[in-house]
Design an enzyme around this catalytic site. Sequence first.
Site, mmCIF file in Angstrom:
data_model
loop_
_atom_site.group_PDB
_atom_site.id
_atom_site.type_symbol
_atom_site.label_atom_id
_atom_site.label_comp_id
_atom_site.label_asym_id
_atom_site.label_seq_id
_atom_site.Cartn_x
_atom_site.Cartn_y
_atom_site.Cartn_z
ATOM 1 N N ASP A 291 -8.078 12.045 1.047
ATOM 2 C CA ASP A 291 -7.612 11.629 2.336
ATOM 3 C C ASP A 291 -7.475 12.829 3.318
ATOM 4 O OD1 ASP A 291 -7.656 9.237 1.110
ATOM 5 O OD2 ASP A 291 -5.813 8.527 1.587
ATOM 6 N N ASP B 272 -9.262 7.132 3.246
ATOM 7 C CA ASP B 272 -8.430 5.779 3.730
ATOM 8 C C ASP B 272 -9.327 5.182 4.792
ATOM 9 O OD1 ASP B 272 -5.881 4.826 2.924
ATOM 10 O OD2 ASP B 272 -5.194 5.217 4.650
ATOM 11 N N HIS C 278 -9.570 1.464 6.701
ATOM 12 C CA HIS C 278 -8.724 0.254 6.832
ATOM 13 C C HIS C 278 -9.645 -0.465 7.968
ATOM 14 C CE1 HIS C 278 -5.273 1.535 4.504
ATOM 15 N NE2 HIS C 278 -5.225 2.383 5.249
ATOM 16 N N HIS D 53 -5.345 -4.414 9.725
ATOM 17 C CA HIS D 53 -5.077 -4.344 8.339
ATOM 18 C C HIS D 53 -3.517 -4.661 8.099
ATOM 19 C CE1 HIS D 53 -4.427 -2.353 4.207
ATOM 20 N NE2 HIS D 53 -5.537 -2.568 4.065
ATOM 21 N N HIS E 190 -4.015 3.503 11.316
ATOM 22 C CA HIS E 190 -4.503 4.598 11.055
ATOM 23 C C HIS E 190 -5.764 4.784 10.351
ATOM 24 C CE1 HIS E 190 -2.410 3.464 7.573
ATOM 25 N NE2 HIS E 190 -3.231 4.229 6.953
ATOM 26 N N LYS F 187 -11.150 3.270 0.646
ATOM 27 C CA LYS F 187 -10.241 2.586 -0.108
ATOM 28 C C LYS F 187 -9.301 1.871 1.053
ATOM 29 C CE LYS F 187 -7.008 6.391 -0.727
ATOM 30 N NZ LYS F 187 -6.026 5.938 0.184
ATOM 31 N N CYS G 243 -0.736 8.951 -1.428
ATOM 32 C CA CYS G 243 -1.959 8.832 -1.759
ATOM 33 C C CYS G 243 -2.314 9.863 -3.064
ATOM 34 C CB CYS G 243 -2.992 8.736 -0.854
ATOM 35 S SG CYS G 243 -2.829 7.259 0.067
HETATM 36 C C1 VGL Z 1 -1.519 7.355 2.857
HETATM 37 C C2 VGL Z 1 0.052 6.067 3.989
HETATM 38 C C3 VGL Z 1 -1.178 5.137 4.271
HETATM 39 C C4 VGL Z 1 -2.058 8.746 2.410
HETATM 40 C C5 VGL Z 1 -2.721 6.528 3.361
HETATM 41 O O1 VGL Z 1 -2.994 9.017 2.463
HETATM 42 O O2 VGL Z 1 -0.966 9.240 1.717
HETATM 43 N N1 VGL Z 1 -0.422 7.202 3.184
HETATM 44 N N2 VGL Z 1 -2.157 5.289 3.956
HETATM 45 ZN ZN ZN Z 2 -3.649 3.773 4.782
#
Ligand code: VGL
Ligand code: ZN
Length: 211
Positions: free
Chosen positions: A17, A55, A57, A61, A90, A115, A160
């Site tokens: 990410d 990430d 979404h 979401h 996000h 994901k 993550c």
């Molecule tokens: C993440 C919160 C929501 C991360 C992703 O990449 O750590 N944290 N979505």
């Molecule tokens: Zn996320």
Amino acid sequence: MGGHIQTTEKDALILIDIQNDFCPGGALAVPEGDRVVAAANQLMGRFSLVAFSQDWHPPGHKSFASAHAGKSPFETTQMPYGTQILWPDHCVQGTSGAAFHQALDENRASIVIRKGSNPDIDSYSTFYENDRKTATGLAGYLKQRGIERIFVAGLAWEYCVGFSALDGRAEGFEVFFVEDATGAFRNDDFAPMNGQLQAAGVRHIQSSDIS
Ligand code: VGL
Ligand code: ZN
């Protein structure tokens, strides 16, 4: 200068990410999150197999506070799979916030795992969604490629990257957590994740340990 860990073709680097929304100026920024980019680019040169996670979404979401009337970001709610932290919107699919940091060398990635695309389930780990049942397929991919050890880094440490490291262990990989290539949302609350990582046998290293 090289370190004491020699990488082989049985090793994979998993970069988690490293996206604009997790970098300064983004919707869910990790302080100095962009500092991991240079370390990540350098690390890629040590590995024959590199995987990215992204990430990704859909709008609305269920992990977004905006999808829950009366809720604010960082409050929690109950989902069928347990307690869910509600985030600011996000990494919405196709937006610039969801794009990789522009300085990240995307060309080295042989697979990108997207994901968090199921509108009803969040996904911190790049191996399993938060229902702990739905696999992304990454473990099978790595195993079919003969990978035995994985090195994880990216954003964010206590979500993550941490959960990917734990699931990597659960899938039977030896797991190395590259600290200087990983950024945390907060430096005062990652102790619980670090305790879990230690209990699971995840090894914490620095980039300079790898030769
Ligand atoms: C993440 C919160 C929501 C991360 C992703 O990449 O750590 N944290 N979505
Ligand atoms: Zn996320």
